[in-house]
Design an enzyme around this catalytic site. Structure first.
Site, short mmCIF file in Angstrom:
data_model
loop_
_atom_site.label_atom_id
_atom_site.label_comp_id
_atom_site.label_asym_id
_atom_site.label_seq_id
_atom_site.Cartn_x
_atom_site.Cartn_y
_atom_site.Cartn_z
N ASP A 141 0.83 -1.21 0.00
CA ASP A 141 0.00 0.00 0.00
C ASP A 141 0.86 1.25 0.00
O ASP A 141 0.42 2.33 0.42
CB ASP A 141 -0.93 0.00 1.22
CG ASP A 141 -2.03 1.03 1.09
OD1 ASP A 141 -2.60 1.45 2.13
OD2 ASP A 141 -2.33 1.44 -0.05
N LYS A 144 3.05 3.29 -5.62
CA LYS A 144 2.57 2.25 -6.56
C LYS A 144 3.67 1.79 -7.50
O LYS A 144 3.67 0.65 -7.93
CB LYS A 144 1.35 2.78 -7.32
CG LYS A 144 0.28 3.39 -6.40
CD LYS A 144 -0.01 2.55 -5.15
CE LYS A 144 -0.66 3.36 -4.05
NZ LYS A 144 -0.69 2.64 -2.74
N ASP A 169 -3.12 -2.97 -2.63
CA ASP A 169 -4.17 -1.95 -2.69
C ASP A 169 -3.97 -1.10 -3.96
O ASP A 169 -2.88 -1.04 -4.52
CB ASP A 169 -4.09 -1.04 -1.45
CG ASP A 169 -5.29 -0.11 -1.34
OD1 ASP A 169 -5.17 0.96 -0.71
OD2 ASP A 169 -6.37 -0.45 -1.90
N ASN A 170 -5.04 -0.44 -4.41
CA ASN A 170 -4.98 0.59 -5.45
C ASN A 170 -4.54 0.12 -6.83
O ASN A 170 -3.93 0.90 -7.58
CB ASN A 170 -4.04 1.75 -5.03
CG ASN A 170 -4.34 2.24 -3.65
OD1 ASN A 170 -3.52 2.12 -2.73
ND2 ASN A 170 -5.53 2.80 -3.46
N GLU A 199 -11.30 4.29 -1.48
CA GLU A 199 -11.75 4.62 -0.12
C GLU A 199 -12.60 5.89 -0.09
O GLU A 199 -12.26 6.90 -0.67
CB GLU A 199 -10.55 4.77 0.84
CG GLU A 199 -9.43 5.64 0.37
CD GLU A 199 -8.35 4.85 -0.34
OE1 GLU A 199 -8.63 3.78 -0.91
OE2 GLU A 199 -7.21 5.31 -0.36
O1 LIG Z 1 3.91 5.69 0.67
C1 LIG Z 1 3.74 6.88 0.52
N1 LIG Z 1 2.57 7.43 0.24
C2 LIG Z 1 1.36 6.65 0.29
C3 LIG Z 1 1.28 5.67 -0.85
N2 LIG Z 1 -0.14 5.49 -1.12
C4 LIG Z 1 -0.73 6.26 -2.03
O2 LIG Z 1 -0.08 7.05 -2.68
C5 LIG Z 1 -2.21 6.17 -2.21
C6 LIG Z 1 -2.84 7.15 -2.98
C7 LIG Z 1 -4.24 7.13 -3.14
C8 LIG Z 1 -4.90 8.17 -3.96
C9 LIG Z 1 -5.99 7.84 -4.76
C10 LIG Z 1 -6.63 8.81 -5.51
C11 LIG Z 1 -6.17 10.11 -5.48
F1 LIG Z 1 -6.81 11.07 -6.21
C12 LIG Z 1 -5.07 10.45 -4.69
C13 LIG Z 1 -4.43 9.48 -3.93
C14 LIG Z 1 -5.01 6.12 -2.54
C15 LIG Z 1 -4.37 5.15 -1.78
O3 LIG Z 1 -5.11 4.15 -1.18
C16 LIG Z 1 -2.99 5.15 -1.62
O4 LIG Z 1 -2.43 4.14 -0.88
C17 LIG Z 1 4.90 7.77 0.64
C18 LIG Z 1 4.73 9.11 0.85
C19 LIG Z 1 5.88 9.88 0.98
O5 LIG Z 1 5.84 11.19 1.21
N3 LIG Z 1 7.08 9.28 0.89
C20 LIG Z 1 7.14 7.96 0.67
N4 LIG Z 1 6.09 7.19 0.56
MG LIG Z 2 -3.88 2.56 -0.59
#
Ligand SMILES: O=C(NCCNC(=O)c1cc(-c2ccc(F)cc2)cc(O)c1O)c1cc(O)ncn1
Ligand SMILES: [Mg+2]
Length: 214
Positions: A141, A144, A169-170, A199
């Site tokens: 998660d 991606k 996920d996603n 979600e």
């Molecule tokens: O892992 C890190 N971010 C979360 C990854 N997860 C996602 O990006 C994620 C995004 C969405 C999403 C869906 C639609 C939309 F319009 C915008 C976002 C949904 C989800 O369910 C996710 O899981 C991360 C951060 C950082 O600053 N540095 C290192 N790693």
């Molecule tokens: Mg997610």
């Protein structure tokens, strides 16, 4: 400077959930993110699929890549048997700090280890650090575009065993097209798609379950 979204989610948990009650923590976050401000938790719709896969696998050792605020860490850890453990990896220290507090509020701190850092750096150190043989369950998660390289890394580090279940996920939104290609065209995986929604929205999304065949 104002609060962050993760800080506001923690506040909502402290205000509306009961200490030591994981379900109330899950409900408080879902209520806040559905009615007040959206956040990238796996959420309640996909969360029910996560719950059912977890109950089926009943992992002793689980790995989560991408902790964020700890919502799915709480969902996973609340269903683990006694002595089973979850290791969750978070790159962003601010996210990890909030997740630690939310996991502790749920009373699950003894089952969950949060590791801060980049998954690509941490995965090769897991065997020695945690004295583990392999994972029974992996929840992907995080970023991606890290799903494929980290899955290959888990394979190469001998952290997957015959029957390990990966749940991603996603895979539709934001999408992980390379990952779907990788697990669906690979004789070493048996994959199945679980359709759901992004979600707290009506947008299409889903989870991909892939069993490593060894
Ligand atoms: O892992 C890190 N971010 C979360 C990854 N997860 C996602 O990006 C994620 C995004 C969405 C999403 C869906 C639609 C939309 F319009 C915008 C976002 C949904 C989800 O369910 C996710 O899981 C991360 C951060 C950082 O600053 N540095 C290192 N790693
Ligand atoms: Mg997610």
């Amino acid at each position: 400077t104002g609060s962050s979204r993760p800080q506001r989610i923690l506040k909502a948990v402290q205000k509306n959930a009961t200490k030591g009650d994981p379900q109330s923590v899950i409900s408080a976050i879902d209520y806040y993110c559905r009615h007040k401000e959206w956040a990238m938790n796996v959420g309640d719709d996909k969360g029910l699929i996560l719950d059912s896969v977890l109950t089926e696998v009943n992992p002793s050792m689980a790995l989560e890549l991408g902790t964020y605020c700890g919502y799915s860490s709480v969902r996973i850890a609340r269903l683990l048997s006694p002595n089973s453990k979850l290791i969750t990896v978070e790159f962003n220290p601010a996210f990890a700090a909030i997740a630690r507090q939310i996991i502790a509020y749920a009373g699950l701190q003894d089952k969950v280890t949060i590791v801060e850092g980049a998954s690509g750096d941490l995965i090769p150190k897991m065997k020695e650090r945690f004295g583990l043989k392999s994972f029974d369950f992996v929840f992907l998660d995080h970023w991606k575009d890290r799903y494929v390289p980290d899955t290959k890394l888990l394979e190469d580090c001998g952290l997957l065993r015959k029957g390990t279940v990966l749940l991603a996920d996603n895979v539709i939104c934001p999408g992980a097209p390379e990952y779907l290609k990788y697990v669906r065209n690979n004789p070493r995986y048996e994959s199945r798609y679980y359709p759901s929604v992004l979600e707290y929205t009506k947008a299409e999304d889903g989870l991909e379950k892939s069993v490593f065949l060894g």
